[in-house]
Design a protein around this motif. Sequence first.
Motif, PDB file in Angstrom:
ATOM      1  N   GLY A  30       0.806  -1.214   0.000  1.00 24.08           N
ATOM      2  CA  GLY A  30       0.000   0.000   0.000  1.00 24.08           C
ATOM      3  C   GLY A  30       0.839   1.264   0.000  1.00 24.08           C
ATOM      4  N   ALA A  31       1.380   1.575   1.185  1.00 23.23           N
ATOM      5  CA  ALA A  31       2.060   2.866   1.332  1.00 23.23           C
ATOM      6  C   ALA A  31       3.254   2.997   0.401  1.00 23.23           C
ATOM      7  N   ALA A  32       4.048   1.911   0.283  1.00 21.06           N
ATOM      8  CA  ALA A  32       5.315   2.038  -0.431  1.00 21.06           C
ATOM      9  C   ALA A  32       5.182   1.923  -1.942  1.00 21.06           C
ATOM     10  N   ILE A  33       4.121   1.280  -2.422  1.00 26.38           N
ATOM     11  CA  ILE A  33       4.019   1.097  -3.870  1.00 26.38           C
ATOM     12  C   ILE A  33       2.771   1.743  -4.452  1.00 26.38           C
ATOM     13  N   LEU A  34       1.600   1.239  -4.067  1.00 27.08           N
ATOM     14  CA  LEU A  34       0.381   1.730  -4.713  1.00 27.08           C
ATOM     15  C   LEU A  34       0.123   3.203  -4.412  1.00 27.08           C
ATOM     16  N   LEU A  35       0.428   3.620  -3.169  1.00 29.34           N
ATOM     17  CA  LEU A  35       0.114   5.000  -2.785  1.00 29.34           C
ATOM     18  C   LEU A  35       1.335   5.908  -2.818  1.00 29.34           C
ATOM     19  N   ALA A  36       2.475   5.373  -3.299  1.00 30.18           N
ATOM     20  CA  ALA A  36       3.717   6.148  -3.196  1.00 30.18           C
ATOM     21  C   ALA A  36       3.622   7.504  -3.880  1.00 30.18           C
ATOM     22  N   ASP A  37       3.092   7.516  -5.087  1.00 29.23           N
ATOM     23  CA  ASP A  37       3.003   8.792  -5.799  1.00 29.23           C
ATOM     24  C   ASP A  37       2.155   9.801  -5.035  1.00 29.23           C
ATOM     25  N   ALA A  38       1.007   9.324  -4.537  1.00 26.91           N
ATOM     26  CA  ALA A  38       0.130  10.234  -3.796  1.00 26.91           C
ATOM     27  C   ALA A  38       0.811  10.741  -2.528  1.00 26.91           C
ATOM     28  N   LEU A  39       1.454   9.820  -1.802  1.00 30.01           N
ATOM     29  CA  LEU A  39       2.080  10.210  -0.539  1.00 30.01           C
ATOM     30  C   LEU A  39       3.258  11.156  -0.738  1.00 30.01           C
ATOM     31  N   ASP A  40       3.882  11.079  -1.918  1.00 30.88           N
ATOM     32  CA  ASP A  40       5.046  11.933  -2.157  1.00 30.88           C
ATOM     33  C   ASP A  40       4.727  13.412  -2.066  1.00 30.88           C
ATOM     34  N   HIS A  41       3.443  13.757  -2.173  1.00 22.41           N
ATOM     35  CA  HIS A  41       3.090  15.169  -2.059  1.00 22.41           C
ATOM     36  C   HIS A  41       3.336  15.687  -0.651  1.00 22.41           C
ATOM     37  N   PRO A  48      10.307  13.076   0.759  1.00 16.72           N
ATOM     38  CA  PRO A  48       8.930  12.911   0.277  1.00 16.72           C
ATOM     39  C   PRO A  48       8.370  11.662   0.955  1.00 16.72           C
ATOM     40  N   LEU A  49       7.118  11.676   1.408  1.00 20.53           N
ATOM     41  CA  LEU A  49       6.614  10.622   2.283  1.00 20.53           C
ATOM     42  C   LEU A  49       6.557   9.236   1.634  1.00 20.53           C
ATOM     43  N   GLY A  50       6.105   9.159   0.379  1.00 23.42           N
ATOM     44  CA  GLY A  50       6.051   7.857  -0.298  1.00 23.42           C
ATOM     45  C   GLY A  50       7.448   7.269  -0.428  1.00 23.42           C
ATOM     46  N   PHE A  51       8.378   8.101  -0.810  1.00 25.14           N
ATOM     47  CA  PHE A  51       9.777   7.708  -0.921  1.00 25.14           C
ATOM     48  C   PHE A  51      10.283   7.210   0.432  1.00 25.14           C
ATOM     49  N   TRP A  52       9.937   7.938   1.494  1.00 23.93           N
ATOM     50  CA  TRP A  52      10.406   7.562   2.830  1.00 23.93           C
ATOM     51  C   TRP A  52       9.871   6.200   3.250  1.00 23.93           C
ATOM     52  N   PHE A  53       8.586   5.950   2.987  1.00 24.01           N
ATOM     53  CA  PHE A  53       8.002   4.661   3.337  1.00 24.01           C
ATOM     54  C   PHE A  53       8.758   3.524   2.667  1.00 24.01           C
TER      55      PHE A  53
ATOM     56  N   MET B  62      23.276  -4.216  -3.335  1.00 23.32           N
ATOM     57  CA  MET B  62      21.980  -3.576  -3.138  1.00 23.32           C
ATOM     58  C   MET B  62      22.067  -2.064  -3.163  1.00 23.32           C
ATOM     59  N   ALA B  63      23.033  -1.485  -2.442  1.00 21.54           N
ATOM     60  CA  ALA B  63      23.107  -0.027  -2.407  1.00 21.54           C
ATOM     61  C   ALA B  63      23.349   0.521  -3.810  1.00 21.54           C
ATOM     62  N   GLY B  64      24.162  -0.212  -4.581  1.00 20.55           N
ATOM     63  CA  GLY B  64      24.411   0.221  -5.952  1.00 20.55           C
ATOM     64  C   GLY B  64      23.148   0.203  -6.787  1.00 20.55           C
ATOM     65  N   LEU B  65      22.334  -0.841  -6.609  1.00 17.81           N
ATOM     66  CA  LEU B  65      21.079  -0.922  -7.354  1.00 17.81           C
ATOM     67  C   LEU B  65      20.113   0.168  -6.912  1.00 17.81           C
ATOM     68  N   ILE B  66      20.079   0.456  -5.615  1.00 19.14           N
ATOM     69  CA  ILE B  66      19.217   1.532  -5.127  1.00 19.14           C
ATOM     70  C   ILE B  66      19.681   2.842  -5.717  1.00 19.14           C
ATOM     71  N   ALA B  67      21.008   3.030  -5.761  1.00 15.89           N
ATOM     72  CA  ALA B  67      21.548   4.278  -6.281  1.00 15.89           C
ATOM     73  C   ALA B  67      21.145   4.490  -7.731  1.00 15.89           C
ATOM     74  N   SER B  68      21.042   3.392  -8.501  1.00 16.22           N
ATOM     75  CA  SER B  68      20.632   3.608  -9.891  1.00 16.22           C
ATOM     76  C   SER B  68      19.129   3.532 -10.094  1.00 16.22           C
ATOM     77  N   SER B  69      18.373   3.102  -9.057  1.00 14.91           N
ATOM     78  CA  SER B  69      16.916   3.037  -9.244  1.00 14.91           C
ATOM     79  C   SER B  69      16.143   4.111  -8.497  1.00 14.91           C
ATOM     80  N   GLY B  70      16.759   4.733  -7.514  1.00 15.52           N
ATOM     81  CA  GLY B  70      16.032   5.749  -6.755  1.00 15.52           C
ATOM     82  C   GLY B  70      14.906   5.140  -5.947  1.00 15.52           C
ATOM     83  N   ARG B  71      13.727   5.658  -6.063  1.00 18.03           N
ATOM     84  CA  ARG B  71      12.609   5.193  -5.249  1.00 18.03           C
ATOM     85  C   ARG B  71      12.296   3.719  -5.516  1.00 18.03           C
ATOM     86  N   ASP B  72      12.470   3.260  -6.743  1.00 18.88           N
ATOM     87  CA  ASP B  72      12.185   1.864  -7.073  1.00 18.88           C
ATOM     88  C   ASP B  72      13.102   0.903  -6.327  1.00 18.88           C
ATOM     89  N   GLY B  73      14.214   1.418  -5.793  1.00 18.21           N
ATOM     90  CA  GLY B  73      15.114   0.580  -5.003  1.00 18.21           C
ATOM     91  C   GLY B  73      14.423  -0.037  -3.802  1.00 18.21           C
TER      92      GLY B  73
END
Lengths: 85, 582
Positions: A30-41, A48-53, B62-73
């Motif tokens: 939920g928080a980390a994937i599906l809602l990440a974009d919304a939470l990033d606001h 950014p909150l989604g990123f942080w989760f 892992m840290a290297g992959l996170i570094a190149s993926s950003g949030r998707d990491g």
Amino acid sequence: MDPARQAAYWRSTLRTVALVLAAWLAVSCGAAILLADALDHAHLGGFPLGFWFGQQGAELVFVLLVAAYVAVTNARDRRHGVYED
Amino acid sequence: MDARAWTWTFIALSLALYAAVGLWARARSVSAFYVAERRVSPVLSGMATAADWISAASFISMAGLIASSGRDGSVYLIGWTGGYVLLAVLVAPYLRKYGKYTVPQFVGERYYSKGARAVAVGCAVFVSFTYVAGQLRGVGIVLSRFLGLPVERAILLGVAVVLLQAVLGGMKGATHTQVARYVVLVTAYLVPAIFLSFLLTGDPVPQLGFGGRVSDGGAALLGAEPGRPFLEVLDGIGRELGFGRYTGGTRSQVDLLASTLALMVGTVGLPHIIIRFFTVPKIRDARASAAWALLFIAVLYTTAPALAAFARATYLHAVDGRPYASAPGWFTGWERTGLARFTDRNGDGIMSVSADPARNEVVVDPDILVLAAPEIARLPPWVTGLVAAGALAAALSTATGLLLVIAASISRDLVKGLWIPRLSERAEVAWARGAAAVSVAVAGWLAVHPPGHVAEVVALAFGLAASSFFPVIVAGIFWRRATKEGAIWGMIAGTAFTTLYVHWFKFARPDLDGPAHWLLGISPQGIGTVGMLVNFAVLVTVSLRTPAPPQAVQDLVASLRYPREADRGPARAPPPGVRARW
């Protein structure tokens, strides 16, 4: 343990499992994937909150969740008089 | 002393430490060989599990992959921690109550079938040696850089080191050795992260500095104004070079979900982790051990994204726009291993980094980012040496656990369980060592020809675990009606599906490896989730069409659900006429 108590014990176990899994899903999918974009606001400090989760929040919740689960199941064992010494 | 001398020093010291601890905790019997005589406290068991867990993939890659993926990491961060919640809740206490030695043994007994045990052995070995291949590549990368060898030859050396450590030593004292390895690897990981965090943001706690503001010192290292939030600066640096926001993602949600789930669920299907829960004295200790393991794992996993971001920011600023003639020392060093490359596309002699592959002149393999981070940030050479020793500790700790599973599966489950029941203890150990040696050799070959980065190879192993063991173990505990035919066909179907899919896109037709050709847009990394569903579907359908398990097995399943204290007193199984719903 007689069958009636067994059934009650197992029901309580299943309830706990369901709750833990629900929280786990809410945070991981939920928080980390599906809602990440919304939470990033929203922001948490410099994050950014989604990123942080995704990067820290979910992991922290998991640690707390498992710790809580251990406490709850130990309490349940004591309640049913089957706590292992 | 230069970095190479420090590396030798720390590696030698750490190997000596593990040998000393191993000798001190020598095993005396078969029981101790496999499960350390069930006397390990939950805290130590948790720490040993964490060491088993934090492999070369987590440490180096892992840290290297996170570094190149950003949030998707976050796929890796969540994928490799979330599974512990499932382990604690769905598996650990129940298998501890079951209490025998190996996972295939549980599968064989629960599904009253030697065939099931044989299939389980096949899955365990397959999963484990894919995983070992990833570790060997990690070892190869570390040794190649710090000894100046090409990666292939370094992998060969790595094979030798792993063989010496794991096969000759066996599991004797492995738990305590793992604890020592955890201490080494977590220290080695934290030191550069703390340094970088302090340098760039003034906050020594990496988890906080990550979300903090750039300090004056950091401003110089990053070419930014002090006081701006660090993540904003990173986003900006990236944007200038054509990258998207570091804090934003690019992969599709379906793929993210599938990949994250495959990792989390795969966690529960890893024999070398499950086996750890057999070593604690009490059933409730198994739960506590999972909790402690997760805490120790989280220490590194919350540091990783910070380290990734700091390293990426410093790297981009240090490299982009730099004349090649005065390339940083760490870059030239890594160039010799072939893991860092410069191609002067526009002939100006200047290193330009760009998100556009056609214009990008600098390629740095993500697998080296953590190892290079101390040098990129110009930290003292002892930090580099320490990180190298830590990476080796991580690879060794996991490889040891995996090789034990392979060894045990083949010697105990295959040879003794299914072929020569009266195998002597000495012969069993001989088979175990032989099996481990052969596996390391095969895994070494795979390490030289990897289908992806270290973390990606490991992620594939998870997908296999998710499609083979997870459904069968969980159904084995929570659903009495699961039959042997269901389990066998489920394991076969799930494993075959995942293996064929991965083989197709990674080996047979890599040219088709992209979202356009994937099933539902799910990458090979995430297909394990679908494989798991295939396994469950087959397991349920076939189980319902085949005779229910014998009463003894159903009683076994029921007995797993209650603590030992509950076994004393009146009847354990429900009286006839009371049909169990699960």
